[in-house]
Write a protein that holds these residues in place. Structure first.
Motif, PDB file in Angstrom:
ATOM      1  N   THR A 108       1.403  10.663 -24.163  1.00 42.78           N
ATOM      2  CA  THR A 108       0.690  10.523 -25.432  1.00 42.78           C
ATOM      3  C   THR A 108      -0.755  10.112 -25.183  1.00 42.78           C
ATOM      4  OG1 THR A 108       2.713   9.929 -26.628  1.00 42.78           O
ATOM      5  CG2 THR A 108       0.621   9.287 -27.634  1.00 42.78           C
TER       6      THR A 108
ATOM      7  N   ALA B 210      11.783   7.436 -19.142  1.00 44.38           N
ATOM      8  CA  ALA B 210      11.408   8.410 -20.167  1.00 44.38           C
ATOM      9  C   ALA B 210      10.495   7.778 -21.216  1.00 44.38           C
ATOM     10  CB  ALA B 210      12.665   8.978 -20.832  1.00 44.38           C
TER      11      ALA B 210
ATOM     12  N   TRP C 175       5.838  17.260 -21.232  1.00 49.43           N
ATOM     13  CA  TRP C 175       6.873  16.787 -22.159  1.00 49.43           C
ATOM     14  C   TRP C 175       8.265  17.244 -21.745  1.00 49.43           C
ATOM     15  CZ3 TRP C 175       6.219  12.899 -25.227  1.00 49.43           C
ATOM     16  CH2 TRP C 175       4.967  12.637 -25.794  1.00 49.43           C
TER      17      TRP C 175
ATOM     18  N   CYS D  81       6.719   8.935 -21.994  1.00 51.97           N
ATOM     19  CA  CYS D  81       6.310   9.400 -23.328  1.00 51.97           C
ATOM     20  C   CYS D  81       5.012   8.729 -23.759  1.00 51.97           C
ATOM     21  CB  CYS D  81       7.415   9.109 -24.349  1.00 51.97           C
ATOM     22  SG  CYS D  81       8.814  10.256 -24.268  1.00 51.97           S
TER      23      CYS D  81
ATOM     24  N   PRO E  26      10.263  13.998 -19.724  1.00 52.31           N
ATOM     25  CA  PRO E  26      11.011  12.938 -20.411  1.00 52.31           C
ATOM     26  C   PRO E  26      12.200  13.473 -21.209  1.00 52.31           C
ATOM     27  CG  PRO E  26       8.887  13.296 -21.479  1.00 52.31           C
ATOM     28  CD  PRO E  26       8.857  14.037 -20.181  1.00 52.31           C
TER      29      PRO E  26
ATOM     30  N   PHE F 101       1.891  18.283 -29.287  1.00 52.60           N
ATOM     31  CA  PHE F 101       2.708  18.442 -28.090  1.00 52.60           C
ATOM     32  C   PHE F 101       2.189  19.566 -27.195  1.00 52.60           C
ATOM     33  CE2 PHE F 101       5.546  16.125 -30.857  1.00 52.60           C
ATOM     34  CZ  PHE F 101       6.153  15.234 -29.992  1.00 52.60           C
TER      35      PHE F 101
END
Length: 215
Positions: A168, A160, A135, A164, A138, A128
């Protein structure tokens, strides 16, 4: 600070020449296309039109960064993103949550301390930390989705989820570089173009529905 200092932070880039990231550069069309489509679909919704202009500038700024790869171009890339986040938050607080303008502005300003607290926390979490700031968005959308619990809430939930996935793929760009030489940053652009266009749609749909109901 040397604003013309060049940086290399993506898998696709192999040198500091202008076209070293052709796919990362060209896929910024996703933002521009989304902005044009939503501009046409958001007639009568001034806030959505403002978001479309900002979305268009995100595409231009990101293109500049993935071609020039300088610090000034990096600012052209990230500033419109920050402006979009804060503008969307303000419009959500004012037009969807229903706060008066002064309260909506105050609630929007709270994003700064929120991010200030969350980014160091995310930095402590493996993986993360790569996209720590992103981050926070979201996570905040999920909070709003839980609070709203209606069509807009569902729209925020979908946004969201897409974001995500997008973050990623952004985060594994360098990790997977040896196995996927073109990098995964292109999917960050494509998915974000879809996601940001979707978020404008969610807002515009809400505003148009309210306008029709008020007739």
């Amino acid at each position: 600070m040397d604003w013309f200092e060049q940086v290399d932070g993506y898998c696709e880039r192999t040198d500091l020449s202008y076209w070293s990231e052709p796919l990362n550069a060209v896929t910024n069309l996703a933002f521009i296309i989304a902005a044009i489509i939503m501009w046409r679909r958001s007639a009568g919704v001034p806030g959505a039109r403002v978001l479309c202009v900002i979305l268009f500038s995100i595409g231009v700024g990101s293109y500049l960064f993935h071609t020039h790869a300088t610090l000034w171009a990096a600012m052209a890339d990230v500033v419109p993103i920050g402006v979009f986040i804060l503008t969307y938050l303000f419009l959500t607080n004012r037009d969807i949550v229903g706060l008066p303008s002064w309260a909506a502005l105050f609630a929007t300003a709270l994003f700064v301390p929120y991010a200030y607290v969350m980014v160091p926390l995310l930095d402590r979490m493996p993986f993360f930390q790569i996209s720590d700031f992103y981050w926070t968005v979201p996570l905040l959308l999920l909070v709003y989705a839980a609070f709203l619990r209606d069509t807009v809430g569902l729209g925020f939930l979908i946004g969201a989820a897409v974001l995500c996935l997008s973050i990623t793929l952004r985060s594994v760009d360098e990790i997977w570089c040896a196995h996927w030489p073109i990098g995964t940053h292109i999917f960050w652009h494509c998915l974000n173009g879809v996601m940001l266009g979707w978020m404008i749609h969610v807002y515009a749909r809400h505003m148009l529905a309210g306008h029709r109901a008020g007739r």
